[in-house]
Design a protein around this motif. Structure first.
Motif, PDB file in Angstrom:
ATOM      1  N   ASP A 217      21.350 -30.700   7.296  1.00 50.66           N
ATOM      2  CA  ASP A 217      20.218 -29.874   7.738  1.00 50.66           C
ATOM      3  C   ASP A 217      20.251 -28.487   7.105  1.00 50.66           C
ATOM      4  OD1 ASP A 217      19.504 -31.986   9.410  1.00 50.66           O
ATOM      5  OD2 ASP A 217      20.823 -31.257  11.002  1.00 50.66           O
ATOM      6  N   GLY A 218      21.193 -28.253   6.223  1.00 55.79           N
ATOM      7  CA  GLY A 218      21.372 -26.907   5.670  1.00 55.79           C
ATOM      8  C   GLY A 218      20.835 -26.739   4.266  1.00 55.79           C
ATOM      9  N   GLU A 219      19.869 -27.566   3.872  1.00 50.71           N
ATOM     10  CA  GLU A 219      19.348 -27.470   2.503  1.00 50.71           C
ATOM     11  C   GLU A 219      18.277 -26.398   2.372  1.00 50.71           C
ATOM     12  OE1 GLU A 219      20.796 -28.979   0.223  1.00 50.71           O
ATOM     13  OE2 GLU A 219      21.601 -30.877   0.951  1.00 50.71           O
ATOM     14  N   GLY A 220      17.730 -25.941   3.486  1.00 47.95           N
ATOM     15  CA  GLY A 220      16.574 -25.043   3.424  1.00 47.95           C
ATOM     16  C   GLY A 220      16.903 -23.576   3.252  1.00 47.95           C
ATOM     17  N   ASN A 221      18.177 -23.226   3.279  1.00 54.64           N
ATOM     18  CA  ASN A 221      18.547 -21.808   3.220  1.00 54.64           C
ATOM     19  C   ASN A 221      19.273 -21.472   1.925  1.00 54.64           C
ATOM     20  OD1 ASN A 221      20.894 -23.158   3.591  1.00 54.64           O
ATOM     21  ND2 ASN A 221      21.536 -22.076   5.449  1.00 54.64           N
ATOM     22  N   ASN A 222      18.942 -22.200   0.849  1.00 53.32           N
ATOM     23  CA  ASN A 222      19.708 -22.059  -0.386  1.00 53.32           C
ATOM     24  C   ASN A 222      19.105 -21.062  -1.365  1.00 53.32           C
ATOM     25  OD1 ASN A 222      21.141 -24.050   0.822  1.00 53.32           O
ATOM     26  ND2 ASN A 222      21.093 -25.475  -0.890  1.00 53.32           N
ATOM     27  N   GLU A 223      18.071 -20.370  -0.937  1.00 54.53           N
ATOM     28  CA  GLU A 223      17.398 -19.444  -1.856  1.00 54.53           C
ATOM     29  C   GLU A 223      17.242 -18.083  -1.209  1.00 54.53           C
ATOM     30  OE1 GLU A 223      13.799 -20.804  -3.963  1.00 54.53           O
ATOM     31  OE2 GLU A 223      12.861 -19.005  -3.148  1.00 54.53           O
TER      32      GLU A 223
END
Ligand SMILES: [Ca+2]
Ligand SMILES: [Ca+2]
Ligand SMILES: [Ca+2]
Length: 298
Positions: A217-223
């Motif tokens: 679930d942690g793919e959305g905070n990579n930018e």
């Protein structure tokens, strides 16, 4: 008990309860996880579709099938293991197939394994650049997940041009692991293209751009987009006027004054003004003045 993504060994025993040797020496067994003890339905997860058995099986003979199976990385719950022998129904059993399927009486409990979670912070790039300038940008990647990031990944550095989209200026291949809870500061250098359009932009850093690190679930905070702007500007310095004495005695000190205006965008980086005397097209330098600061537009 097992963790999602883990490799588990499943074994089962198959016996020939008939009165003749199998007519084939090759068939496939299937291993399935099921929330209930019944084969079929949407709760079934096929772990191993076809585990090949080789060899004839005489009456009363048995074999132990075995499969090392990697559990799905997001599997969570309690499951029966169901094995189907001769799943393709290729062995002639004269229709006696109802006993080819068996569910485990006990359940295997699978819990979600912890995963890494990479995030980007502290993006710091130059505030002003001229097209063609060399630049260095710093940023931090942290692993805020519960597991180490052990696979290599790639970061990409962009300039966000708004409607014109992202412009990539650099990529960074990270091959050293980042333990859970740890951060790593990185520095990357590059050159802005000489034809880069002037304007106000933001820096953008994206980590794990090829998604080689599974973060659930942690793919959305990579930018991260920098709060501070990047101004790409071309200065245009212009000398407005020079004033000096008309008559000078040799050996004496003279004062020369001049005015410089910036007709372009902001000028930074420091420069030198020099004063010459010209005679018959030959310049002789008499002085220099360092200009360390910035000169705004106009
Ligand atoms: Ca059978
Ligand atoms: Ca992440
Ligand atoms: Ca990822």
């Amino acid at each position: 008990h097992a963790l999602s993504g883990e490799t588990v060994l499943v074994t089962w025993e198959v016996r020939n309860d008939g009165n003749a040797t199998t007519n084939l020496a090759l068939w496939n067994d299937r291993v399935v996880l099921s929330l209930d003890a019944v084969l079929g339905g949407s709760d079934d997860i096929v772990l191993a579709g076809a585990v090949t058995h080789a060899g004839l099986l005489a009456p009363g003979e048995s074999y132990v099938g075995r499969a090392e199976i990697t559990l799905p990385r997001d599997l969570n719950g309690e499951y029966h293991v169901i094995v189907v022998t001769d799943v393709n129904q290729s062995v002639n059993e004269e229709g006696r197939r109802t006993n080819n399927t068996l569910a485990s009486t006990g359940k295997i409990s699978v819990q979600l394994a912890a995963v890494p979670d990479l995030t980007v912070s502290a993006v710091e790039g130059p505030a002003v650049l001229r097209p063609g300038d060399a630049a260095t940008l710093r940023y931090t990647v942290s692993n805020v997940g519960g597991a180490d990031a052990n696979t290599a990944w790639r970061d990409r550095i962009y300039i966000d041009r708004g409607a014109a989209g992202l412009y990539q200026v650099a990529t960074v291949l990270v091959s050293e692991p980042l333990a859970a809870g740890q951060s790593a500061e990185r520095q990357v250098s590059f050159t802005l293209p000489a034809n880069f359009a002037e304007g106000e932009y933001r820096w953008v850093v994206r980590t794990d751009t090829e998604n080689t690190v599974y973060e659930r679930d942690g793919e959305g905070n990579n930018e991260l987009r920098s709060a501070a702007a990047l101004q790409v500007a071309r200065p245009d310095l212009r000398l407005l006027g020079v004033e000096g004495p008309a008559l000078v005695q040799s050996g004496s000190t003279v004062t020369v004054s001049w005015t410089v205006v910036n007709n372009g965008a902001i000028a930074t980086g420091g420069w030198v003004d020099a004063v010459y005397l010209a005679r018959d097209g030959v310049l002789t330098k008499y002085g220099e003045v360092q200009r360390p600061g910035a000169l705004g537009s106009g």
